[in-house]
Design a protein around this motif. Structure first.
Motif, short mmCIF file in Angstrom:
data_model
loop_
_atom_site.label_atom_id
_atom_site.label_comp_id
_atom_site.label_asym_id
_atom_site.label_seq_id
_atom_site.Cartn_x
_atom_site.Cartn_y
_atom_site.Cartn_z
N VAL A 203 90.26 64.29 34.63
CA VAL A 203 90.09 65.73 34.83
C VAL A 203 89.41 66.38 33.62
CG1 VAL A 203 91.31 67.91 35.20
CG2 VAL A 203 92.12 65.80 36.31
N HIS A 204 89.89 66.04 32.41
CA HIS A 204 89.48 66.79 31.20
C HIS A 204 88.49 66.03 30.32
CE1 HIS A 204 92.68 69.65 32.01
NE2 HIS A 204 93.56 68.66 32.07
N GLY A 205 88.16 64.81 30.74
CA GLY A 205 87.46 63.88 29.84
C GLY A 205 86.38 64.50 28.98
N ALA A 206 85.50 65.27 29.57
CA ALA A 206 84.34 65.74 28.82
C ALA A 206 84.72 66.63 27.64
CB ALA A 206 83.40 66.50 29.76
N GLU A 207 85.87 67.27 27.75
CA GLU A 207 86.27 68.19 26.66
C GLU A 207 87.54 67.72 25.96
OE1 GLU A 207 86.79 71.92 28.62
OE2 GLU A 207 88.44 71.18 29.85
N ALA A 208 87.91 66.46 26.22
CA ALA A 208 89.19 65.97 25.69
C ALA A 208 88.98 64.92 24.60
CB ALA A 208 90.02 65.37 26.81
N ARG A 209 90.01 64.77 23.79
CA ARG A 209 90.09 63.67 22.84
C ARG A 209 91.45 63.02 23.00
NH1 ARG A 209 85.85 61.72 19.29
NH2 ARG A 209 84.20 63.22 19.74
N VAL A 210 91.48 61.71 22.81
CA VAL A 210 92.75 60.99 22.85
C VAL A 210 93.34 60.97 21.45
CG1 VAL A 210 93.82 58.75 23.27
CG2 VAL A 210 92.03 59.59 24.81
N LEU A 211 94.60 61.36 21.34
CA LEU A 211 95.30 61.34 20.05
C LEU A 211 96.24 60.14 20.01
CD1 LEU A 211 96.23 62.76 17.36
CD2 LEU A 211 97.99 63.87 18.74
N SER A 212 95.98 59.22 19.08
CA SER A 212 96.96 58.14 18.88
C SER A 212 97.56 58.32 17.50
CB SER A 212 96.32 56.78 19.11
OG SER A 212 95.17 56.59 18.33
N GLY A 213 97.00 57.68 16.48
CA GLY A 213 97.55 57.85 15.14
C GLY A 213 97.12 59.17 14.48
N CYS B 40 80.77 53.43 22.85
CA CYS B 40 80.20 53.42 24.20
C CYS B 40 81.19 53.94 25.24
CB CYS B 40 79.76 52.01 24.56
SG CYS B 40 81.15 50.93 24.94
N ILE B 41 82.30 54.55 24.78
CA ILE B 41 83.33 54.99 25.72
C ILE B 41 82.85 56.25 26.45
CG2 ILE B 41 85.71 55.78 25.94
CD1 ILE B 41 86.33 54.24 23.35
N GLU B 42 82.93 56.22 27.79
CA GLU B 42 82.52 57.38 28.59
C GLU B 42 83.61 58.45 28.51
OE1 GLU B 42 79.63 57.81 30.16
OE2 GLU B 42 78.92 55.85 29.46
N PRO B 43 83.24 59.69 28.85
CA PRO B 43 84.21 60.79 28.70
C PRO B 43 85.53 60.56 29.43
CG PRO B 43 82.03 61.68 29.07
CD PRO B 43 81.90 60.19 29.21
N ASP B 44 85.53 59.88 30.58
CA ASP B 44 86.79 59.71 31.32
C ASP B 44 87.50 58.41 30.95
OD1 ASP B 44 84.97 58.00 32.51
OD2 ASP B 44 85.79 58.29 34.54
N GLU B 45 86.99 57.74 29.92
CA GLU B 45 87.56 56.44 29.54
C GLU B 45 88.31 56.53 28.21
OE1 GLU B 45 84.42 53.15 31.23
OE2 GLU B 45 83.88 54.17 29.36
#
Lengths: 289, 795
Positions: free
Chosen positions: A23-33, A160-165
């Motif tokens: 849903v949000h991929g294009a404007e999202a970031r994944v937070l891990s550490g 190379c990660i796409e926005p929804d990946e």
């Protein structure tokens, strides 16, 4: 040092994380550490509208052997890998590089996948992954795909990660029984970012022939760089002093580093040559494990 | 001052009481203070240009943002907040003023262009991106050479050129003395631009008193009284209506002993809006806008006899002072420091100098630990090694032949600075002995190559100006530098002691050492002494904490204040006991007859009389209360000294310098707390290692700042700190109270030249001449390559 406003999601599973990314991929970031992302947000170099915090996705918190591979989930912390007996026994190159990654405090939270996805050409783990020919498992709601380091690292801070990946897992091949490895870097001070470095692995047979020679350089350009000419030289000529000197020279000639406030391009190229020579000499001197 | 001998606590290590809260993260720094209701948060729009005309500023979008109270430009503030300037009374200085927020013109990257006032720091930050500033970029100069070039863009048109300060000096008959030298050596030394990085960047909060006209300014500063006087004067406030308080201050190093525009502005805005106003600096702003230091070029020419003795020295110093004079020191600070301090521990009797401060489109420079001295000693100590190499003398021997010897004290140096006492030769010999110098030289191979690395030893003998009093500041033109510091020592009604000191601790350990001094002098338990600092409403007036003055001037004042209140204790106790006050001694929390110690009173019993808590009368003419205030103006300076000797290995392939062994001998006169002194030496030495090997603020030729983050501006960490062998020599001053000298800067001053000389010694065989710091790996590899190429070319 205040981030811009963002929406915050904390999924409890990978599936949920991937559906949020869909849903949000294009404007999202994944937070891990968060050891790079959060400072970048505080400095407003990055201002993602949506943050997807995967720290509750416990299914991603693993380092395990799967056949000939060591699989590390997206929540595998650098500090856990550093303390892992499995990593020490099967991935000596990774084990020797980890103490150079950030500082102990940042390794306690920073993840292997997070550092790889950040794709900093001066970071240690991308070069380790390149030298070990690691596989990157990229997941989305559409499915999974697997790529190697050359495809994964596109340019500085770009993968190379796409926005929804997202990078769900990194897989390192278990080191061969006779593998010798070396990780060397030089920095302008005792800790922190290096100016350049080299991750190296090779196998030596009973006759002294070298196989599986893989040399990757950090600080060599936009991404980690495999030093193919130097690798070929050692595979062809073994670890003689002359071959090592030639490999160092080949490495120096092959890289196109950039200059910055820390070092000139010329120094970096020369240093990579010097470190290739040192790594090869160290591996020549080391017996099989 | 009467010689004091009977120390009980002075000279003993007592663990720092402040560590219990500092190390547990309990200290309250500026941004930890409780926030008053209705607080306004500030954020500054910073100039992205080194030099530009401001054509237009569009604040409409920022103003429209929810949470934004106002957006003000230099034009909006002009009526309330005029530009400010230091007060300097020194020939050759031409002052210019600095706007609090730029009007019309910006002169360095990071200069304040507009200020956002918002309900939260987040809204303030959001609004920054919405302020549209239209600039007309103009040519800029970033370096000393560019600033001096014919036809260079002029930073302040009113001055006509970029030389804001020039000074000259020569001893009588200098030319003849120089000509008499048998050998002439000349070298140009330079130091990169650095800054004193504190763990806590600056910040300030102005808090108006709702029922009075007063304002309390909380600010992370080393100089609360100077800040108060300057702001009150600048804004036309009654000084009594401004109170300046320092919360816990996370390091100063000189960076925080300046008055900054934001400190003036928060007070002005608190008055204008009748609300509390707060600003907290981030690291990027710290590195862009706080004072930088060094960026000096020193050309030193010496005439020497064949015996290595310097006959005459000629020094030309140029400093890059950035775009504006700092307050209160101005660009004269580092220029006059470098030229006045260069003679250092050496008998140089014929001397000529010229110094110039050059304006450029870069951040203002100012005071940083060591001020001028690391530069001065890089030059003279580098020259000592060159004299040795030229004449075939050991560099240590060259120093022995030039140093001011024990029998020369008290000694007045060639620019008129009195060295009351010192241990220059013993300190040198001790340092050499600690490192095993002679054995090293005997074993050092001719090519200096050991296991693939070049080994060398570097020496730095230094003097350290400390405890500067009013005469020392006046002679250099600093009209708003009081020089004195003060204390108020109070025996409270319960017999315990409060000590109010005019200074402001930034981590040095004042709460421990000043308590130690008062407890020693009043004979009470150390735990029963409370130290209060950093509050202009509570403490008497003074200069502040910088330039290695805390223990000399603050400590000296506490000794004198304690002595004064001790006299009153004796007078009252003598009356109560019916004996002569002169018979009475203080100790164990009591005042007693020294010939009959059982006959005495507790301090509490005396205090109860002093505070009218019993039915006992006071002596005739004695006032109530039990306290004394002391203002102590020390001599011009008191000169500490020391020697650094360091062995390094230089890897010619990767250019890394490894410090193998490091010996520091230091002499700061009477020591109050040995562990705290050792901490000063360790910390300063590590900062010096940073300046010698890694730190440098980099501007490109157009004045763009290229490394305004701690990822790119490298300061040393624990990983870079070598084991230091410390040798202590204690030669009390004969000019200061109790013989105390300062200790805070010598570590840095000694480290920079010692390391440069060690690398120079290691690489001397290759023909490499070390003339500039920092010595990063890439620099070293480049120098070696250039030297090899030059030799190959010559061959």
């Amino acid at each position: 040092m205040k981030p811009a406003a963002f929406a915050y999601h904390r999924p409890a599973s990978l599936e949920e994380a991937l559906s949020l990314l869909a849903v949000h991929g294009a404007e999202a970031r994944v937070l891990s550490g968060g050891q790079s992302l959060v400072p970048l947000m505080n400095m407003r170099i990055l201002s993602p509208a949506v943050l997807i915090d995967i720290n509750r996705c416990r299914e991603l918190a693993y380092i395990r052997r799967e056949g000939g591979m060591i699989a590390c989930g997206a929540l595998a912390r650098q500090g856990e890998a550093e303390a892992s007996g499995l990593v020490a026994a099967t991935l000596p190159l990774l084990a020797s590089a980890l103490p150079h990654v950030g500082v102990r405090a940042s390794r306690n939270f920073g993840t292997l996948c997070g550092s790889l996805a950040h794709a900093d050409p001066l970071a240690e783990l991308p070069s380790v992954a390149a030298a070990l020919e690691a596989r990157f498992v990229i997941a989305s709601a559409r499915g999974r795909r697997e790529v190697g380091a050359e495809a994964f690292f596109v340019s500085a801070l770009t993968n190379c990660i796409e926005p929804d990946e997202m990078l769900a897992e990194v897989r390192f091949p278990v080191a061969a029984a006779g593998a010798r490895t070396a990780f060397l870097e030089v920095a302008n001070r005792g800790h922190g970012f290096a100016v350049a470095g080299v991750a190296a692995t090779l196998e030596v047979d009973a006759a002294g022939r070298c196989a599986g020679v893989r040399l990757a350089a950090m600080g060599a350009g936009d991404t980690t760089v495999r030093l193919a000419a130097a690798e070929a030289l050692i595979e062809d000529e073994g670890l003689s002093a002359a071959a090592i000197a030639a490999a160092g020279e080949a490495a120096r000639a092959a890289v196109e580093p950039t200059a910055d406030v820390h070092a000139s391009a010329e120094y970096r190229a020369g240093l990579i040559g010097v470190l290739v020579g040192r790594a090869l000499r160290a591996m020549a001197a080391a017996g099989p494990r | 001052m009467r010689e004091i001998e009977d120390f009980t606590l002075i000279g003993k290590t007592i663990l720092r009481r402040e560590d219990s809260y500092l190390l547990r993260g309990k200290a309250q720094f500026l941004d930890d203070l409780p926030e008053p209701r209705g607080l306004i948060h500030l954020a500054f729009v910073l100039s992205p240009h080194a030099s530009a005309e401001i054509l237009a500023i569009d604040t409409a979008a920022a103003r429209a943002l929810p949470g934004v109270i106002d957006v003000l430009t230099g034009e909006d503030l002009a009526a309330d907040v005029p530009p400010y300037a230091p007060v300097i009374e020194l020939a050759g200085y031409r002052g210019v003023a600095r706007p609090v927020v730029a009007r019309g013109r910006v002169r360095h990257v990071g200069e304040y262009v507009a200020v956002i006032l918002a309900e939260s720091p987040y809204a303030a930050q959001d609004a920054l991106d919405l302020v549209g500033v239209e600039y007309e970029p103009l040519p800029a100069v970033a370096t000393i050479a560019d600033g001096l070039a014919p036809g260079a863009p002029v930073v302040h048109e009113a001055l006509g050129d970029n030389v804001i300060f020039r000074t000259r000096f020569a001893t009588e008959g200098f030319e003849a003395r120089f000509a008499a030298g048998e050998v002439v050596l000349e070298e140009e030394f330079s130091l990169g631009r650095v800054t004193g990085v504190m763990i806590e960047p600056r910040g300030c909060m102005a808090w108006p008193d709702p029922i009075a006209t007063g304002i309390t300014l909380w600010t992370s500063t080393q100089i609360p009284h100077i800040v108060r006087t300057a702001i009150a004067e600048h804004l036309g406030m009654a000084e009594a209506n401004l109170r300046v308080v320092t919360p816990a201050v996370g390091g100063g190093f000189g960076t925080k002993c300046h008055l900054y525009p934001d400190e003036i502005l928060v007070v002005a805005l608190a008055r204008r809006y009748g609300r509390a106003v707060k600003w907290v600096q981030d690291r990027r702003e710290d590195l862009l806008t706080n004072v930088h230091a060094r960026e000096h070029v020193l050309r030193l020419r010496v005439a020497v006899g064949r015996d290595g003795v310097i006959a005459a020295a000629d020094l030309d110093v140029r400093t890059n002072c950035g775009a504006y004079p700092n307050h209160p020191f101005s660009p004269t600070l580092e220029a006059t420091a470098a030229v006045r301090m260069m003679p250092g521990p050496y008998r140089i009797r014929a001397y000529r100098y010229e110094a110039a401060s050059v304006l450029t489109h870069t951040a203002p420079t100012g005071a940083y630990r060591g001020t001028g001295q690391p530069s001065a000693f890089l030059a003279i100590e580098g020259m000592m090694d060159r004299i040795g190499r030229r004449l075939g003398l050991d560099p240590a021997e060259v120093r022995r032949r030039n140093v001011v010897r024990p029998e020369d004290f008290p000694y007045v140096n060639v620019v008129g600075v009195r060295y009351d006492t010192g241990s220059y030769l013993p300190s040198l010999e001790r340092g050499l002995e600690m490192i095993g110098y002679d054995a090293f030289r005997r074993a050092q191979p001719a090519d200096r190559l050991v296991d693939g690395r070049y080994r060398g030893i570097g020496i730095c003998n230094y003097t350290e100006v400390s405890g500067t009093g009013a005469p020392g500041w006046r002679v250099r033109g600093f009209a708003r530098m009081p020089g004195f510091d003060s204390s108020r020592v109070v025996v409270e009604p319960d017999g315990r002691v409060a000590v109010y000191v005019s200074q402001a601790d930034a981590g040095q350990g004042h709460f421990t050492t000043f308590a130690q001094i008062a407890a020693d002098r009043l004979g009470v338990a150390w735990e029963d002494v409370t130290v209060i600092e950093g509050d202009t409403a509570k403490t008497p007036y003074g200069t502040g904490t910088f330039a290695s003055r805390g223990s000399v001037v603050g400590g000296g004042s506490v000794i004198r204040g304690s002595a004064k209140v001790g006299e009153k204790i004796r007078r009252i106790a003598g009356y109560m006991l019916g004996c002569e006050p002169s018979r009475l001694a203080l100790g164990g929390g009591r005042v007693f007859d020294r010939d009959d110690p059982g006959r005495g009173l507790t301090l509490r019993e005396v205090a109860e009389t002093a505070y009218s808590m019993n039915n006992l009368p006071l002596p005739q003419g004695e006032e109530h209360g039990l306290e004394a205030t002391d203002y102590y103006d020390p001599p011009m300076v008191t000169m500490a000294n020391g020697t650094h000797v360091v062995e390094v290995a230089v890897d010619p392939d990767d250019g890394r310098v490894e410090i193998l062994r490091y010996a520091v001998v230091h002499d700061c006169g009477r020591v109050i707390n040995p562990k705290i002194v050792a901490g000063q030496v360790h910390g300063a030495t590590v900062q010096g290692i940073g300046e010698a090997l890694m730190e440098e603020i980099v501007y490109d030729g157009g004045g763009q700042h290229l490394n305004a983050s701690l990822l790119d501006y490298l300061i040393p960490t624990a990983m870079d700190a070598p084991d230091l062998a410390l040798g202590h020599i204690e030669t009390p001053s004969i000019d200061t109270v109790a013989g105390i000298k300062g200790a805070a800067e010598g570590g840095l001053t000694g480290a920079v030249p010692a390391i440069a000389n060690a690398v120079g010694d290691a690489l001397a065989g290759l023909g490499v001449s070390i003339t500039r710091v920092p010595l990063r790996p890439s620099t070293i590899v480049g120098l070696i390559a250039a030297a090899r190429a030059a030799r190959a070319g010559a061959a």
